[in-house]
Design an enzyme around this catalytic site. Structure first.
Site, PDB file in Angstrom:
ATOM      1  N   ASN A  96      33.157  39.442  41.451  1.00 39.23           N
ATOM      2  CA  ASN A  96      34.398  38.880  41.550  1.00 39.23           C
ATOM      3  C   ASN A  96      34.796  39.288  43.056  1.00 39.23           C
ATOM      4  O   ASN A  96      34.213  40.257  43.624  1.00 39.23           O
ATOM      5  CB  ASN A  96      35.292  40.043  40.744  1.00 39.23           C
ATOM      6  CG  ASN A  96      34.917  39.642  39.305  1.00 39.23           C
ATOM      7  OD1 ASN A  96      34.453  38.849  38.883  1.00 39.23           O
ATOM      8  ND2 ASN A  96      35.112  40.570  38.205  1.00 39.23           N
ATOM      9  N   ASP A  98      38.233  39.922  43.847  1.00 40.06           N
ATOM     10  CA  ASP A  98      39.304  40.724  43.835  1.00 40.06           C
ATOM     11  C   ASP A  98      38.882  42.420  44.324  1.00 40.06           C
ATOM     12  O   ASP A  98      37.736  42.358  44.448  1.00 40.06           O
ATOM     13  CB  ASP A  98      39.896  40.803  42.436  1.00 40.06           C
ATOM     14  CG  ASP A  98      39.014  41.112  41.561  1.00 40.06           C
ATOM     15  OD1 ASP A  98      38.895  42.347  41.489  1.00 40.06           O
ATOM     16  OD2 ASP A  98      38.900  40.263  40.393  1.00 40.06           O
ATOM     17  N   HIS A 113      29.817  38.438  46.122  1.00 38.62           N
ATOM     18  CA  HIS A 113      30.258  36.738  46.572  1.00 38.62           C
ATOM     19  C   HIS A 113      31.469  37.112  47.440  1.00 38.62           C
ATOM     20  O   HIS A 113      32.467  36.062  47.663  1.00 38.62           O
ATOM     21  CB  HIS A 113      30.893  36.121  45.455  1.00 38.62           C
ATOM     22  CG  HIS A 113      29.935  35.728  44.307  1.00 38.62           C
ATOM     23  ND1 HIS A 113      30.110  35.198  43.216  1.00 38.62           N
ATOM     24  CD2 HIS A 113      28.608  35.569  44.721  1.00 38.62           C
ATOM     25  CE1 HIS A 113      28.807  34.929  42.666  1.00 38.62           C
ATOM     26  NE2 HIS A 113      28.058  35.137  43.360  1.00 38.62           N
ATOM     27  N   GLY A 173      31.711  41.142  31.165  1.00 39.99           N
ATOM     28  CA  GLY A 173      32.626  39.598  31.517  1.00 39.99           C
ATOM     29  C   GLY A 173      31.808  38.768  32.539  1.00 39.99           C
ATOM     30  O   GLY A 173      32.503  38.303  33.527  1.00 39.99           O
ATOM     31  N   THR A 174      30.507  38.711  32.252  1.00 40.75           N
ATOM     32  CA  THR A 174      29.938  37.738  33.149  1.00 40.75           C
ATOM     33  C   THR A 174      29.154  36.560  32.252  1.00 40.75           C
ATOM     34  O   THR A 174      28.374  37.210  31.364  1.00 40.75           O
ATOM     35  CB  THR A 174      28.947  38.358  34.164  1.00 40.75           C
ATOM     36  OG1 THR A 174      28.317  37.161  34.816  1.00 40.75           O
ATOM     37  CG2 THR A 174      27.885  39.331  33.740  1.00 40.75           C
ATOM     38  N   SER A 175      29.241  35.484  32.430  1.00 38.71           N
ATOM     39  CA  SER A 175      28.168  34.534  31.824  1.00 38.71           C
ATOM     40  C   SER A 175      26.835  34.438  32.336  1.00 38.71           C
ATOM     41  O   SER A 175      25.839  33.997  31.558  1.00 38.71           O
ATOM     42  CB  SER A 175      28.755  33.074  31.945  1.00 38.71           C
ATOM     43  OG  SER A 175      28.823  32.792  33.295  1.00 38.71           O
TER      44      SER A 175
HETATM   45  N1  APR Z   1      36.347  40.603  28.117  1.00 42.63           N
HETATM   46  C1  APR Z   1      35.190  40.260  28.170  1.00 42.63           C
HETATM   47  N2  APR Z   1      34.440  39.267  28.492  1.00 42.63           N
HETATM   48  C2  APR Z   1      35.399  38.026  28.824  1.00 42.63           C
HETATM   49  C3  APR Z   1      36.628  38.195  28.756  1.00 42.63           C
HETATM   50  C4  APR Z   1      37.496  39.577  28.442  1.00 42.63           C
HETATM   51  N3  APR Z   1      38.813  39.930  28.567  1.00 42.63           N
HETATM   52  N4  APR Z   1      37.329  37.188  29.130  1.00 42.63           N
HETATM   53  C5  APR Z   1      36.390  36.288  29.722  1.00 42.63           C
HETATM   54  N5  APR Z   1      35.017  36.995  29.111  1.00 42.63           N
HETATM   55  C6  APR Z   1      33.529  36.419  29.488  1.00 42.63           C
HETATM   56  C7  APR Z   1      33.396  34.983  29.022  1.00 42.63           C
HETATM   57  O1  APR Z   1      33.072  34.905  27.641  1.00 42.63           O
HETATM   58  C8  APR Z   1      32.357  34.565  29.955  1.00 42.63           C
HETATM   59  O2  APR Z   1      30.918  34.865  29.436  1.00 42.63           O
HETATM   60  O3  APR Z   1      33.583  36.577  30.841  1.00 42.63           O
HETATM   61  C9  APR Z   1      32.634  35.573  31.368  1.00 42.63           C
HETATM   62  C10 APR Z   1      33.216  34.872  32.520  1.00 42.63           C
HETATM   63  O4  APR Z   1      32.036  34.094  32.884  1.00 42.63           O
HETATM   64  P1  APR Z   1      32.172  33.164  34.268  1.00 42.63           P
HETATM   65  O5  APR Z   1      33.624  32.426  34.156  1.00 42.63           O
HETATM   66  O6  APR Z   1      31.055  32.304  34.204  1.00 42.63           O
HETATM   67  O7  APR Z   1      32.047  34.176  35.382  1.00 42.63           O
HETATM   68  P2  APR Z   1      30.930  35.082  36.297  1.00 42.63           P
HETATM   69  O8  APR Z   1      30.062  35.199  35.261  1.00 42.63           O
HETATM   70  O9  APR Z   1      31.738  35.849  37.025  1.00 42.63           O
HETATM   71  O10 APR Z   1      30.439  33.632  37.346  1.00 42.63           O
HETATM   72  C11 APR Z   1      29.820  34.043  38.397  1.00 42.63           C
HETATM   73  O11 APR Z   1      30.435  31.601  38.858  1.00 42.63           O
HETATM   74  O12 APR Z   1      32.390  30.209  39.107  1.00 42.63           O
HETATM   75  C12 APR Z   1      31.340  31.020  39.815  1.00 42.63           C
HETATM   76  O13 APR Z   1      31.277  31.959  41.541  1.00 42.63           O
HETATM   77  C13 APR Z   1      31.901  32.052  40.604  1.00 42.63           C
HETATM   78  O14 APR Z   1      31.634  34.407  40.850  1.00 42.63           O
HETATM   79  C14 APR Z   1      31.576  33.452  39.814  1.00 42.63           C
HETATM   80  C15 APR Z   1      30.156  33.026  39.329  1.00 42.63           C
END
Ligand code: APR
Length: 233
Positions: A96, A98, A113, A173-175
């Protein structure tokens, strides 16, 4: 699997957009990958900045301003609270941009990032803390200190070291789709430490973790810390 975490001291959290979702931070994926009808590639690549610095700065100026309207949620605060305990050594690796982990009380945060609150000089490479709006006269002089698509992540030299010292790895909270973040769980597993995933739903990487806990980060993270690390929040 029942986790015995009584001897854990060094904990690494990997966090993604989901940890900030309950604070109201909007992500691209929330909006079908679009911002005001612009695709990610139109605002978050070096080519986009070259082509239209005004558009790119407008996007990041808005996101930087949005930071002032959001607050750390119980997940950020619980991790921050844990960081204050001498018994634990907490590192957060975040995707993130932020500043909610810092405002939640975590001192060791690695921003893979980049950060919205930093800008970088295009010629000298100087990086400055910056909380305001980049003005038009500066659009080509300073760029957001954000890792755009196609650019190398930050802190890559520190991340393996932080993981190698960990006794417990928790992804929140990351995919876990985007490398190199996606590879960190394998790095942690290879050294035989417990790995935990906290997410709203199962992800493509869930089978790589020892345990997946489903639910909102703002609820599951504090519960996990109280139950398994025996810390009263
Ligand atoms: N609590 C727990 N998990 C959550 C919540 C919540 N309130 N809301 C969403 N999620 C989960 C979703 O199910 C998803 O698996 O958080 C994950 C967010 O995944 P992404 O949107 O893929 O975010 P992230 O893993 O940070 O992506 C990595 O990809 O978009 C680019 O550069 C961007 O830094 C980002 C990177």
């Amino acid at each position: 699997m029942e986790l015995d975490l009584t001897k854990v001291k060094n904990i690494v959290f990997l966090t993604g957009a989901g940890v900030s979702q309950e604070s109201g931070i909007k992500t691209f994926r929330d909006q079908n990958g679009l911002w005001e009808n612009h695709s990610i590639e139109e605002v978050a690549t070096p080519e986009a900045y070259e082509r239209d610095p005004a558009l790119v700065h407008r996007f990041y100026n808005l996101r930087r301003a949005q930071l002032k309207e959001v607050d750390p949620n119980p997940a950020h605060k619980a991790i921050g609270h844990l960081s204050q305990y001498e018994n634990f050594n907490i590192s957060v690796i975040t995707q993130n941009v932020d500043d909610l982990h810092e405002r939640g009380g975590v001192t060791k945060v690695l921003h893979m990032h980049g950060e919205l609150r930093k800008i970088r000089h295009n010629h000298t490479g100087e990086i400055r803390y910056f909380e305001g709006q980049v003005e038009e006269s500066e659009f080509k002089i300073w760029r957001p200190d954000i890792v755009w698509f196609g650019e190398a992540i930050k802190c890559s030299e520190h991340i393996p070291e932080v993981i190698s010292q960990a006794d417990l790895y928790i992804a929140v909270g990351t995919s876990s789709q985007v490398y190199p973040a996606a590879g960190l769980v394998s790095m942690a597993s290879a050294q035989g430490i417990p790995t935990v995933e906290i997410n709203l739903e199962r992800t493509n990487m869930s089978s790589s973790y020892n345990t997946t806990l489903l639910g909102k980060a703002g609820e599951i993270v504090p519960e996990f810390i109280e139950k398994h690390l025996k810390v009263k929040l």
